[in-house]
Enzyme design. Sequence first.
Site, PDB file in Angstrom:
ATOM      1  N   TYR B 108      81.585 126.561  75.934  1.00 41.68           N
ATOM      2  CA  TYR B 108      81.762 127.969  75.558  1.00 41.68           C
ATOM      3  C   TYR B 108      80.628 128.775  76.179  1.00 41.68           C
ATOM      4  CZ  TYR B 108      81.659 132.271  72.900  1.00 41.68           C
ATOM      5  OH  TYR B 108      81.637 133.602  72.573  1.00 41.68           O
ATOM      6  N   GLU B 194      83.465 136.766  77.746  1.00 42.19           N
ATOM      7  CA  GLU B 194      83.552 135.400  77.241  1.00 42.19           C
ATOM      8  C   GLU B 194      84.301 134.500  78.219  1.00 42.19           C
ATOM      9  OE1 GLU B 194      84.061 134.607  72.638  1.00 42.19           O
ATOM     10  OE2 GLU B 194      86.009 134.488  73.628  1.00 42.19           O
TER      11      GLU B 194
END
Lengths: 292, 384
Positions: B108, B194
């Site tokens: 992530y 992101e």
Amino acid sequence: MAILVDEDTRVLVQGITGKEGAFHTRQMISYGTKVVAGVTPGRGGKKIEGVPVFNTVEEAIEKTGANASVIFVPAPFAPDAIFEAADAGIKVIVCITEGIPTLDMVKVKRYLKDKPHVTLIGPNCPGLIAPGVRCKMGIMPGHIHVPGPIGVVSRSGTLTYEIDYQLTCSGLGQSTCIGIGGDAILGSNFIDILRLFNEDEETRGVVLVGEIGGTAEQEAARYIKNHFRKPVVAFIAGRTAPKDKRMGHAGAIISGGQDTAEEKIKALREEGIFIAEDLGTLGKTVKDVMRL
Amino acid sequence: MKIHEYQAKEIFSKFGIPVPPSRLATTVEEARDGAVELGMPVAIKAQIQAGGRGKAGGVKLANNLKEVEDIAKGLLGRPLITHQTGAQGKIVQKLLIEKALEIKQEFYVGLTIDRSKNCPVMMVSTAGGMEIEDIAKERPELIFKQFIDPLFGILPYQARSLCFKLGVKDVGEVSKLFFALYKIFVQYDCSLAEINPLILTEDEKFFALDAKLNFDDSGLYRHPEIKEMLDPSQLDPLEYEASKYRLNYVRLDGDVGIMVNGAGLAMATMDVIKLSGARPANFLDVGGGANVEMISKGFEILLSDKNVRLIFINIFGGILRCDTLAKGLIEAAKRVKIDVPILIRLEGTNVEDGRKMLNESGLNFLVAKDIYEAAKKITEIQKT
């Protein structure tokens, strides 16, 4: 005494020649605020509502002794107006402007880190009012406020007016009411203002008005528990707000786990802070809890 | 503002963040052609602006062209319902056909603003593919952060340090990717950037498998090219209509419509409705500077929501004067039929003028003198 302002506060209005700036200059003067100067680059030499206009903040201070500034400059130019006021030596800056990009405010905060003597209120806020010294640096209706022992600190605008008015109707006057603003990045947070109320003799109790988004209420709760010596009643707006939807204010959005109204209420309660649940009876609740 | 995955990936590519080879398709034929060009197998990804697509069946792997066609047919033109879309879902109008890669590891990577520290924060985790809130809740020890000084941007040692925490071998390559993401974040006034997941393939290459960019609405005025990417089909039609008039409107699932000036008071008014035993149908903040046209448009939007059985107008006049509000309501009432009760509470600037205009309008409004009385009236009306 009020916080941040007193009888000697001499107010400068940045963006005085704009529609909002001119309108609120008139309102501030009629409330009793000592508005001594205005600044609009390129418009020096004019007069607005009898107030002399200057090209720079530096010149305005030199000629009029202004020591506080309220900013009505449009969002693209507002950060520069804050820099100018801070560099010229203004100690209290209130930025009313809505819609300043978050990353611009991040830079402003970084800049002010080296100027600890400057207090910035806002942006995207109604400003502050101190009824005892007839000083209003902002856009709230003046007539709903009366002098008294309650300090109000809030993230909202009209919700603050509602609460101030209920306090007034319940016989509770205010020492200073401050709207710190609805954005994600703010010049002053709850704790900055609570510190000032803690030291202010006139203030005998505080109403704290929070809303969804961020964790400023949780941080305030810890500060109140450990350091604050006066009674506090808190009201948190947005218990019915859904996740991931921005509720008008740039800062009022539930994205993670801690920024819901319920989490904030829980944190405040855990630190022994009284929560007013019903907006309709808030004035009376504050009176009962504070025993004033 | 949000954009689609494929749009975010176009921006990623421009800034040198590697993304898998892909084709955009709006029809089954285009999906098939795309798959032929890319070579099998391919991933077929529904382009909607909401998270949770994978679990909801919006991301599927196809091993042959028959599967490509079947999957594309099943997704295109239909609503996809995820935990973030609400019950009505979001219509799939575009598919991203992407070369399927062999994944060795998932990470992530996210950038956002930390509101307590007043600066950007880069977060990485070895728990790639999970949502950051879930990682924070379940495995907080797997999240690593670097707070970034906005005057200097992310520093080389900070990027390196995050690479070491992730345990990646190619520190130079991944650092470059972090720098590129930060550059995008700052250049376009993002509120969130992101990559989830960032993948390492079996042949030791890094790719952004998914891409999410959210933008700060206040910064959009200086990014017209981003503003153009807005896809109205992803928005609630009433919310989109309201936004054209600078009204802050959010549709909810109750039946009491509200119109308020100010976001905080609007949220508090929603809460009052809930306490009165009813449920708010919407959030509507007409703002401080509302004019007659905005008020009247806002009123029309409330009336066009078929779930609304009662409208509560709560105005504390400051900059917005009560007579402006009254004029807007009277204007709107001339144009649209009002078949639900309207409860009004007015206070503040020019309140006497506003009340007088409403009284003399001949329209049938219920009036409350304060919020306490309004709440009682809402409870009564709910019962009938």
